[in-house]
Design an enzyme around this catalytic site. Structure first.
Site, PDB file in Angstrom:
ATOM      1  N   ASP A  39       3.435   3.825  -4.466  1.00  0.00           N
ATOM      2  CA  ASP A  39       4.433   4.878  -4.240  1.00  0.00           C
ATOM      3  C   ASP A  39       5.809   4.558  -4.802  1.00  0.00           C
ATOM      4  OD1 ASP A  39       2.521   6.328  -2.925  1.00  0.00           O
ATOM      5  OD2 ASP A  39       3.188   5.796  -0.905  1.00  0.00           O
ATOM      6  N   LYS A  76      -3.976   3.807  -4.799  1.00  0.00           N
ATOM      7  CA  LYS A  76      -3.744   5.207  -4.419  1.00  0.00           C
ATOM      8  C   LYS A  76      -2.454   5.698  -5.077  1.00  0.00           C
ATOM      9  CE  LYS A  76      -1.906   6.740  -0.405  1.00  0.00           C
ATOM     10  NZ  LYS A  76      -1.073   7.928  -0.652  1.00  0.00           N
ATOM     11  N   LYS A 110      -3.076  15.680  -1.768  1.00  0.00           N
ATOM     12  CA  LYS A 110      -2.997  16.621  -0.628  1.00  0.00           C
ATOM     13  C   LYS A 110      -3.206  18.062  -1.080  1.00  0.00           C
ATOM     14  CE  LYS A 110      -1.561  13.546   2.600  1.00  0.00           C
ATOM     15  NZ  LYS A 110      -1.045  12.457   1.787  1.00  0.00           N
ATOM     16  N   ASP A 117      -4.579  24.630  -1.461  1.00  0.00           N
ATOM     17  CA  ASP A 117      -4.287  25.956  -2.022  1.00  0.00           C
ATOM     18  C   ASP A 117      -5.549  26.814  -1.930  1.00  0.00           C
ATOM     19  OD1 ASP A 117      -3.010  28.023  -3.552  1.00  0.00           O
ATOM     20  OD2 ASP A 117      -1.788  26.478  -4.510  1.00  0.00           O
ATOM     21  N   VAL A 175      -0.839   2.100   8.027  1.00  0.00           N
ATOM     22  CA  VAL A 175      -0.926   0.669   8.353  1.00  0.00           C
ATOM     23  C   VAL A 175       0.306  -0.031   7.774  1.00  0.00           C
ATOM     24  CG1 VAL A 175      -2.243  -1.458   7.912  1.00  0.00           C
ATOM     25  CG2 VAL A 175      -3.434   0.673   8.502  1.00  0.00           C
ATOM     26  N   GLY A 176       0.903  -0.905   8.555  1.00  0.00           N
ATOM     27  CA  GLY A 176       2.102  -1.617   8.103  1.00  0.00           C
ATOM     28  C   GLY A 176       3.356  -0.911   8.569  1.00  0.00           C
ATOM     29  N   ALA A 177       4.062  -0.261   7.646  1.00  0.00           N
ATOM     30  CA  ALA A 177       5.376   0.338   7.962  1.00  0.00           C
ATOM     31  C   ALA A 177       5.301   1.386   9.075  1.00  0.00           C
ATOM     32  CB  ALA A 177       5.976   0.953   6.699  1.00  0.00           C
ATOM     33  N   GLY A 228       0.449   0.806  12.113  1.00  0.00           N
ATOM     34  CA  GLY A 228      -0.987   0.504  12.217  1.00  0.00           C
ATOM     35  C   GLY A 228      -1.305  -0.925  11.793  1.00  0.00           C
TER      36      GLY A 228
HETATM   37  O1  3DU Z   1       3.702   4.149   5.095  1.00  0.00           O
HETATM   38  P1  3DU Z   1       3.325   3.509   3.797  1.00  0.00           P
HETATM   39  O2  3DU Z   1       4.484   3.101   2.933  1.00  0.00           O
HETATM   40  O3  3DU Z   1       2.312   2.404   3.984  1.00  0.00           O
HETATM   41  O4  3DU Z   1       2.595   4.643   2.894  1.00  0.00           O
HETATM   42  C1  3DU Z   1       1.532   5.402   3.373  1.00  0.00           C
HETATM   43  C2  3DU Z   1       0.925   6.216   2.261  1.00  0.00           C
HETATM   44  O5  3DU Z   1      -0.119   7.010   2.814  1.00  0.00           O
HETATM   45  C3  3DU Z   1       1.879   7.180   1.570  1.00  0.00           C
HETATM   46  O6  3DU Z   1       1.473   7.301   0.209  1.00  0.00           O
HETATM   47  C4  3DU Z   1       1.665   8.475   2.295  1.00  0.00           C
HETATM   48  O7  3DU Z   1       1.935   9.599   1.491  1.00  0.00           O
HETATM   49  C5  3DU Z   1       0.178   8.410   2.647  1.00  0.00           C
HETATM   50  N1  3DU Z   1      -0.242   9.149   3.837  1.00  0.00           N
HETATM   51  C6  3DU Z   1       0.335   8.960   5.061  1.00  0.00           C
HETATM   52  O8  3DU Z   1       1.214   8.109   5.224  1.00  0.00           O
HETATM   53  C7  3DU Z   1      -0.117   9.723   6.148  1.00  0.00           C
HETATM   54  C8  3DU Z   1      -1.127  10.644   6.005  1.00  0.00           C
HETATM   55  O9  3DU Z   1      -1.567  11.333   7.020  1.00  0.00           O
HETATM   56  C9  3DU Z   1      -1.702  10.773   4.747  1.00  0.00           C
HETATM   57  C10 3DU Z   1      -1.240  10.016   3.692  1.00  0.00           C
END
Ligand code: 3DU
Length: 217
Positions: free
Chosen positions: A17, A39, A69, A72, A178-180, A183
């Site tokens: 990201d 991803k 996501k 449409d 998970v993480g930030a 989870g």
């Molecule tokens: O919180 P993180 O930085 O680990 O990123 C989580 C990723 O998973 C991010 O790309 C976000 O768009 C995606 N995501 C969610 O966080 C929650 C959801 O329900 C679906 C996707």
């Protein structure tokens, strides 16, 4: 069912990201050996173009999951799925609330080249208001339609277990949060999740390799 995301090893999906391909590549060069799947999300694909999917897949010889996501009407959603397939993606996230006709047209467009993963319940607090109450119904629909997998909130292990109970042992479950977002990978695995999705906890760390090791404990 084809294993669109390959053989599971660590169970880690890295959320690439950061703003540009090069930013993500700097992190992935260090951690790719621990990563099962890369991803990508809408902001990166909008900035760098859909070709960035193939660039990542080829540079790291890993499946790329396009978390776009999709939400449409069927003929528009199907075009997005086809773009992912044409650009070397291995799986694509489609919102379950589009309903059976939308999912079915996405599956047709995927043409067995790309796995359809159904988004069920957003991990943010607001996700509990509108998505959580319909998530189990969408999971039932996903199972009936024989999709490749579903999403589940990695920061709510009880929900992962519930969703696993609904969809059965076969489909993959990708667990974001998970993480930030709080989870834990071990809890995701214990609850029946197939993969944990981790972004910020890795790419914002001073030492991404140590951060991955900490996640995977
Ligand atoms: O919180 P993180 O930085 O680990 O990123 C989580 C990723 O998973 C991010 O790309 C976000 O768009 C995606 N995501 C969610 O966080 C929650 C959801 O329900 C679906 C996707």
């Amino acid at each position: 069912m084809r294993k669109f995301l390959g053989e599971k090893q660590t169970g880690l999906i890295f959320a690439a990201d950061l703003p540009t391909f090069e930013d993500n590549a700097r992190v992935l060069d260090a951690i790719s050996e621990f990563v099962d799947v890369i991803k990508v999300c809408n902001p990166l694909v909008m900035r760098e173009g859909a070709a960035t999917i193939r660039k990542l897949a080829e540079r790291y010889s890993k499946p790329v999951f396009a978390d776009l996501k999709v939400a449409d009407v069927p003929h528009t959603s199907a075009q997005i799925v086809k773009i992912v397939a044409d650009n070397g993606g291995s799986a694509v996230m489609v919102h379950g609330f589009v309903g059976p006709d939308g999912i079915s047209e996405c599956m047709e467009a995927a043409n067995d080249k790309v796995g359809i993963i159904i988004q069920l319940e957003l991990t943010n607090p607001g996700g509990k208001i509108f998505t959580a109450p319909i998530a189990n119904d969408m999971a039932r629909l996903a199972a009936e339609m024989g999709v490749y997998g579903t999403q589940a909130p990695g920061n709510r292990p009880n929900r992962i277990a519930e969703i696993r109970g609904i969809i059965g042992p076969e489909p993959v479950i990708v667990c974001c949060g998970v993480g930030a977002q709080g989870g834990k990978h071990s809890e995701v695995m214990q609850a029946g999740g197939t993969y944990s999705i981790v972004g910020r906890a890795i790419y914002n760390a001073d030492d991404p390799v140590r951060a991955v090791e900490a996640v995977l404990i």
